[in-house]
Write an enzyme that holds these catalytic residues in place. Structure first.
Site, PDB file in Angstrom:
ATOM      1  N   PRO A 225       0.825  -1.227   0.000  1.00 34.32           N
ATOM      2  CA  PRO A 225       0.000   0.000   0.000  1.00 34.32           C
ATOM      3  C   PRO A 225       0.848   1.260   0.000  1.00 34.32           C
ATOM      4  O   PRO A 225       2.036   1.219   0.327  1.00 34.32           O
ATOM      5  CB  PRO A 225      -0.762  -0.111   1.326  1.00 34.32           C
ATOM      6  CG  PRO A 225       0.180  -0.842   2.226  1.00 34.32           C
ATOM      7  CD  PRO A 225       0.983  -1.773   1.353  1.00 34.32           C
TER       8      PRO A 225
ATOM      9  N   CYS B 224      -4.437   1.041   9.259  1.00 36.12           N
ATOM     10  CA  CYS B 224      -5.865   0.704   9.104  1.00 36.12           C
ATOM     11  C   CYS B 224      -6.526   0.352  10.433  1.00 36.12           C
ATOM     12  O   CYS B 224      -7.751   0.317  10.510  1.00 36.12           O
ATOM     13  CB  CYS B 224      -6.042  -0.418   8.092  1.00 36.12           C
ATOM     14  SG  CYS B 224      -5.068  -1.862   8.472  1.00 36.12           S
TER      15      CYS B 224
HETATM   16  C1  ACO Z   1      -1.653  -2.663   8.936  1.00 33.37           C
HETATM   17  C2  ACO Z   1      -2.084  -1.628   7.988  1.00 33.37           C
HETATM   18  O1  ACO Z   1      -2.170  -0.513   8.331  1.00 33.37           O
HETATM   19  S1  ACO Z   1      -2.459  -2.089   6.465  1.00 33.37           S
HETATM   20  C3  ACO Z   1      -3.187  -0.707   5.740  1.00 33.37           C
HETATM   21  C4  ACO Z   1      -4.282  -1.153   4.845  1.00 33.37           C
HETATM   22  N1  ACO Z   1      -4.973  -0.081   4.335  1.00 33.37           N
HETATM   23  C5  ACO Z   1      -4.460   0.705   3.396  1.00 33.37           C
HETATM   24  O2  ACO Z   1      -3.410   0.552   2.846  1.00 33.37           O
HETATM   25  C6  ACO Z   1      -5.263   1.822   3.000  1.00 33.37           C
HETATM   26  C7  ACO Z   1      -6.068   1.447   1.886  1.00 33.37           C
HETATM   27  N2  ACO Z   1      -5.705   2.269   0.774  1.00 33.37           N
HETATM   28  C8  ACO Z   1      -6.573   3.084   0.252  1.00 33.37           C
HETATM   29  O3  ACO Z   1      -7.705   3.158   0.693  1.00 33.37           O
HETATM   30  C9  ACO Z   1      -6.108   3.869  -0.922  1.00 33.37           C
HETATM   31  O4  ACO Z   1      -4.966   3.303  -1.460  1.00 33.37           O
HETATM   32  C10 ACO Z   1      -5.818   5.333  -0.582  1.00 33.37           C
HETATM   33  C11 ACO Z   1      -7.099   5.955  -0.075  1.00 33.37           C
HETATM   34  C12 ACO Z   1      -4.731   5.453   0.445  1.00 33.37           C
HETATM   35  C13 ACO Z   1      -5.383   6.043  -1.849  1.00 33.37           C
HETATM   36  O5  ACO Z   1      -6.432   5.982  -2.763  1.00 33.37           O
HETATM   37  P1  ACO Z   1      -6.269   6.153  -4.363  1.00 33.37           P
HETATM   38  O6  ACO Z   1      -4.876   6.499  -4.691  1.00 33.37           O
HETATM   39  O7  ACO Z   1      -7.312   7.041  -4.857  1.00 33.37           O
HETATM   40  O8  ACO Z   1      -6.746   4.772  -4.878  1.00 33.37           O
HETATM   41  P2  ACO Z   1      -6.022   3.396  -4.892  1.00 33.37           P
HETATM   42  O9  ACO Z   1      -4.883   3.391  -3.987  1.00 33.37           O
HETATM   43  O10 ACO Z   1      -7.031   2.369  -4.633  1.00 33.37           O
HETATM   44  O11 ACO Z   1      -5.504   3.241  -6.371  1.00 33.37           O
HETATM   45  C14 ACO Z   1      -5.068   4.269  -7.239  1.00 33.37           C
HETATM   46  C15 ACO Z   1      -4.783   3.658  -8.568  1.00 33.37           C
HETATM   47  O12 ACO Z   1      -3.630   2.856  -8.444  1.00 33.37           O
HETATM   48  C16 ACO Z   1      -3.893   1.543  -8.842  1.00 33.37           C
HETATM   49  N3  ACO Z   1      -3.108   0.653  -8.010  1.00 33.37           N
HETATM   50  C17 ACO Z   1      -3.124   0.547  -6.680  1.00 33.37           C
HETATM   51  N4  ACO Z   1      -2.250  -0.376  -6.293  1.00 33.37           N
HETATM   52  C18 ACO Z   1      -1.682  -0.861  -7.405  1.00 33.37           C
HETATM   53  C19 ACO Z   1      -0.703  -1.842  -7.659  1.00 33.37           C
HETATM   54  N5  ACO Z   1      -0.152  -2.557  -6.711  1.00 33.37           N
HETATM   55  N6  ACO Z   1      -0.353  -2.061  -8.934  1.00 33.37           N
HETATM   56  C20 ACO Z   1      -0.915  -1.367  -9.919  1.00 33.37           C
HETATM   57  N7  ACO Z   1      -1.841  -0.444  -9.749  1.00 33.37           N
HETATM   58  C21 ACO Z   1      -2.231  -0.198  -8.503  1.00 33.37           C
HETATM   59  C22 ACO Z   1      -5.380   1.369  -8.639  1.00 33.37           C
HETATM   60  O13 ACO Z   1      -5.876   0.351  -9.433  1.00 33.37           O
HETATM   61  C23 ACO Z   1      -5.874   2.729  -9.039  1.00 33.37           C
HETATM   62  O14 ACO Z   1      -5.921   2.802 -10.430  1.00 33.37           O
HETATM   63  P3  ACO Z   1      -7.079   3.628 -11.172  1.00 33.37           P
HETATM   64  O15 ACO Z   1      -6.891   5.044 -10.711  1.00 33.37           O
HETATM   65  O16 ACO Z   1      -6.788   3.406 -12.600  1.00 33.37           O
HETATM   66  O17 ACO Z   1      -8.361   3.048 -10.682  1.00 33.37           O
END
Ligand code: ACO
Length: 497
Positions: free
Chosen positions: A116, A250
């Site tokens: 992430p 998270c």
């Molecule tokens: C113990 C812990 O704390 S674990 C933490 C677990 N939780 C997290 O990591 C938080 C969850 N993450 C999120 O909610 C989001 O990533 C945020 C809110 C932080 C950021 O959101 P955004 O940047 O808008 O969206 P997101 O991260 O989902 O993806 C953005 C783009 O990257 C792409 N993307 C994300 N990861 C990958 C990857 N590994 N490879 C390729 N593409 C990716 C997505 O498909 C998306 O593409 P799109 O814009 O064409 O749809």
């Protein structure tokens, strides 16, 4: 041009899997001592580079803060190492003499590690260490906004592992990130398992890939403060958990649910620890910039400090503010801040008693955090037990900052950056993921002498059994009880022969 780049990134994913597969073929024959030496060297490299990787992650993602990211990298190397060091992950890992069972550890193979943007470098260190401890290879797919720091962390882990004797290619990381490459990685026939941490769309893609996947997506952690709690400690821990790395974990608190009889005193304590309570106008302004119309968090505010959010929302806050608190009266689209925010903003609810508190926490979890975590501040074990038995969460964190408690930094939970959320959230694990989740366990089971147990005497008179017997008499043929006993005896004798 676009097509060329896509092809190049698919090819890169395939090459990394091929190298990882070859490396894992060799690694699977390593001894426990060899594996433990490699892990120790990775731990050393993680610790030595904790600060540099933290700096890289903050400057590239513009999320979180340097000090807490340093801690996360240190935690992912040193604390994790101390926890996994004594684990047996090679050969016969358990012998049960009484039940005549052996358990033998087998690695799963090549793992796809989805990283992430919120915790990029610490998650790489953690996933690389648990993968190699269980003699697996791992290929990482970085989030598009954390490609450089994720690759650097993977390179550091790889160099340390190889210098300690691991085969080249055992840790890989995609540089030309695209969704196509990530899908290619997750669906590749030579990838055995996916460790997915990230946004819900990506975690869903991992679950739909047809491969066994351990995933963690969003939480919406309520912190319930019950009347018997030490309020100063509760306030300190809630602010600490919420502000840790600016709310990017998270498991961090998303809303406070306070019993009315202690709410005012708690508010005073929260202010003392740097919380700023928003008035109703400012709640509207903050909601607009923090949440998107679809109910998701605005990526622009993820991992940001209150000053940044206040500027974006056009509101004034005191200089020393550590987090913003929005008093809310309900859960759902009408109250956008009732959802997961991943930043330094918290909701605040008053409830009449713990029964209503229980209900409010349930609503918050249903709004996006079922299966994840719940924090509770209380010294009343009876209420804690009621919550524990009723709430659909896999981590109930008591009198501790939820962000640190959930990952195992301030609790007895396993140190982990992948927190299983169970079937409630579509996951096959409900606990913090460790090297033991990345193994196939073969079981060798000997024939046991089955004790000649006395069969239960069938009831012949009295009570409901007699009624049942009488009712059944007309439908089922009569079986002589002595005949049944004789058959059971013969079967037992046969088994014990
Ligand atoms: C113990 C812990 O704390 S674990 C933490 C677990 N939780 C997290 O990591 C938080 C969850 N993450 C999120 O909610 C989001 O990533 C945020 C809110 C932080 C950021 O959101 P955004 O940047 O808008 O969206 P997101 O991260 O989902 O993806 C953005 C783009 O990257 C792409 N993307 C994300 N990861 C990958 C990857 N590994 N490879 C390729 N593409 C990716 C997505 O498909 C998306 O593409 P799109 O814009 O064409 O749809």
């Amino acid at each position: 041009m676009e097509l060329d780049r896509d092809l190049c990134s698919l090819q890169e994913a395939r090459n990394l899997v091929r190298a990882a597969r070859e490396a894992q073929e060799a690694l699977k024959d390593f001894t426990q001592e060899q594996v433990d030496h490699i892990i120790d060297m990775m731990r050393e490299a993680g610790e030595a580079n904790a600060a540099r990787l933290a700096m890289m992650a903050v400057s590239e993602t513009e999320m979180g803060n340097y000090e807490d990211k340093c801690f996360k990298n240190y935690f992912a190397s040193r604390t994790l190492y101390d926890f996994i060091k004594p684990m047996k992950t090679v050969g016969i890992i358990r012998e049960d003499h009484e039940q005549k069972l052996w358990e033998i550890a087998e690695p799963v193979g090549v793992i796809a590690g989805i990283i992430p943007t919120t915790n990029p470098t610490s998650t790489v260190i953690y996933k690389a260490m648990i993968a190699l401890k269980s003699r697996n290879a791992i290929v990482f797919s970085p989030h598009p906004s954390a490609v450089r720091c994720t690759n650097e962390a993977a390179k550091i882990m790889h160099q340390a592992a190889v210098a300690a004797g691991a085969p080249e290619g055992v840790i890989g990381c995609i540089l030309n990130v695209s969704m196509g490459a990530t899908n290619e990685l997750m669906k590749h026939p030579n990838v055995a398992m996916i460790l997915a941490t990230g946004g819900s769309a990506l975690v869903k893609a991992a679950y739909s890939s047809g491969k066994p996947a351990l995933g963690v997506g969003p939480g919406n952690v309520p912190a319930f403060v019950e009347r018997s709690a030490d309020l100063a400690k509760a306030a300190e821990y809630i602010v600490m958990g919420k502000t840790f790395d600016n709310g990017t974990i998270c498991a961090s608190e998303q809303a406070i649910v306070a019993e009315d009889c202690i709410a005012d005193e708690l508010i005073g304590q929260l202010k003392r620890f740097g919380a700023h309570f928003l008035d109703s106008e400012d709640v509207k302004k903050v909601s607009k910039v923090v949440m998107l119309p679809n109910g998701g968090v605005n990526p622009k505010v993820v991992g940001k400090d209150p000053k940044f959010i206040a500027q974006l929302a056009g509101i004034n806050i005191p200089e020393r503010t550590r987090c913003l608190i929005a008093p809310l009266s309900g859960v759902g689209p009408q109250w956008p801040l009732s959802y997961e925010k991943l930043t330094t903003v918290l909701g605040f609810y008053r409830v009449a008693d713990w029964h209503e508190g229980c209900e409010r926490c349930f609503q918050l979890l249903e709004a996006g955090g079922v299966g994840h975590s719940l924090a509770m501040h209380s010294n009343n074990e009876e209420v804690i037990r009621e919550f524990a038995l009723k709430k659909p969460v896999n981590r109930l964190l008591i009198n501790t900052p939820a962000a640190m408690g959930g990952v195992g930094a301030t609790t007895g939970l396993a140190p982990s950056f992948t927190l299983g959320c169970g079937t409630w959230a579509g996951s096959s694990v409900s606990e913090n993921v460790t090297p033991l989740h990345l193994l196939n366990i073969k079981r060798v089971a000997w024939h046991l002498q089955i004790p000649d147990r006395k069969p239960v005497e069938p009831m012949t008179s009295g009570g409901s059994n007699e009624r049942a017997q009488t009712q059944n008499q007309s439908q089922t043929p009569q079986v002589d009880a002595r005949m049944v006993q004789e058959i059971i005896k013969q079967v037992m004798q046969h088994l014990n022969r």
